[in-house]
Each structure stands twice: as C-alpha cells, then as structure tokens.
Design an enzyme around this catalytic site. Structure first.
Site, short mmCIF file in Angstrom:
data_model
loop_
_atom_site.label_atom_id
_atom_site.label_comp_id
_atom_site.label_asym_id
_atom_site.label_seq_id
_atom_site.Cartn_x
_atom_site.Cartn_y
_atom_site.Cartn_z
N GLY A 47 9.54 17.86 0.37
CA GLY A 47 10.46 16.85 -0.15
C GLY A 47 11.37 17.38 -1.25
N CYS A 48 10.80 18.16 -2.14
CA CYS A 48 11.59 18.71 -3.26
C CYS A 48 12.61 19.72 -2.75
CB CYS A 48 10.66 19.32 -4.30
SG CYS A 48 9.58 18.07 -5.05
N THR A 49 12.26 20.46 -1.72
CA THR A 49 13.20 21.41 -1.13
C THR A 49 14.35 20.68 -0.45
OG1 THR A 49 11.44 23.05 -0.85
CG2 THR A 49 13.42 23.32 0.52
N ALA A 52 16.59 19.32 -3.30
CA ALA A 52 17.32 20.37 -4.02
C ALA A 52 18.41 21.00 -3.15
CB ALA A 52 16.35 21.43 -4.52
#
Length: 159
Positions: A47-49, A52
């Site tokens: 999710g963070c990738t 970002a």
C-alpha cells in the site's frame, strides 16, 4: 495515543524531521508555501509503495501547483533511504520514529489485526496552505485514490 483533534482551519503543528537523502524538512522552511504531509505506516509495503509511486508520478503536476510533498513514517532514515532509492522517489520521506509529529496530527492510533491490538500509523494526509493552516485532510485514505484527492484540493488553493 492520539485523537482526531486536528481539523480544517487549524494551524498546522511545527516540525523538524530528518528525511531521505540526507535532507531535513521543517515547517519553518515551508513557511509561506503550501505543502502536503502524508503519513504512511511502513516503507516498502504494498500500500505504501502504491501511494508513494502515485505521488512520484504526480510530482510534475503538483509542482505546477507549487505544492511540496513530504511523506512521514515511523521508519528509521536508513530504511526510508532504501525505499526512496528502490522506487526513485524524489520528494522527501521523513522519519518520525518517536511518532511525535504523528501524535500531533492524530495519526498514531490503536489498530487491530487478527485479534491483536497495537499502535501504528494511520494512513492520513494533510494539505497545509501558504498561511500555515490545514486546508484539507483525509483519514484512512486508500493508496490508489490518494493522488486524485490531493490534486483536486491543491487546485482549489489557487482559485
């Protein structure tokens, strides 16, 4: 422990944090400029990738809106640097290991997974205007929807 105390119209909390690629980010350096602080749980997770990389792709458009973007997580700078290098992330990713800034924004929250409760970072974003006040905020934001929400709100800053 945190609360959802920050709301649109409030003055954004002051901060100075170490960030990726040997940078330091601070609210003082951003004075008079709009910026986005987005809080994410953990570098190099799916999710963070997604979130970002979506921001990285949108940087040219966000730059045209004079919007500075700063990602904030509890990860140490070394881990953040690896994440930034792996995906070519040009915007600063800041380290908030003691979650002091996250507490001020109410993003360090109690979570639950598989019946276990723990504290962690809530995926949330805060658009701060040139006047240093919160102009928009999104809590529990979905990574794939994040950029579109930010772009629309950032355009409104200029109308």
């Amino acid at each position: 422990m945190s609360t959802d105390s920050i709301k649109v119209g409030d003055k954004a909390p002051d901060f100075t944090l170490e960030a990726s690629r040997g940078r330091t980010v601070s609210s003082a350096d951003l004075s008079g400029k709009p910026y986005l602080l987005y809080f994410y749980p953990k570098a190099d997770t799916p999710g963070c990738t997604t979130q970002a990389c979506g921001i990285q792709e949108a940087l040219p458009a966000l730059g045209k809106l004079d919007l500075t973007v700063i990602g904030v997580s509890p990860d140490p700078v070394a881990k953040i640097d690896k994440f930034a290098d792996k995906y070519g992330l040009e915007f600063p990713l800041a380290s908030d290991p003691d979650h002091r800034l996250a507490d001020q924004y109410g993003t360090w929250v109690e979570k639950s997974m598989y019946g276990r409760t723990y504290f962690g970072m809530e995926r949330s974003s805060f658009l701060v205007g040139a006047d240093g006040r919160i102009k928009a905020l999104w809590r529990k934001v979905k990574p794939a929807e994040h950029v579109a929400l930010v772009e629309a709100a950032a355009k409104d800053l200029h109308e």
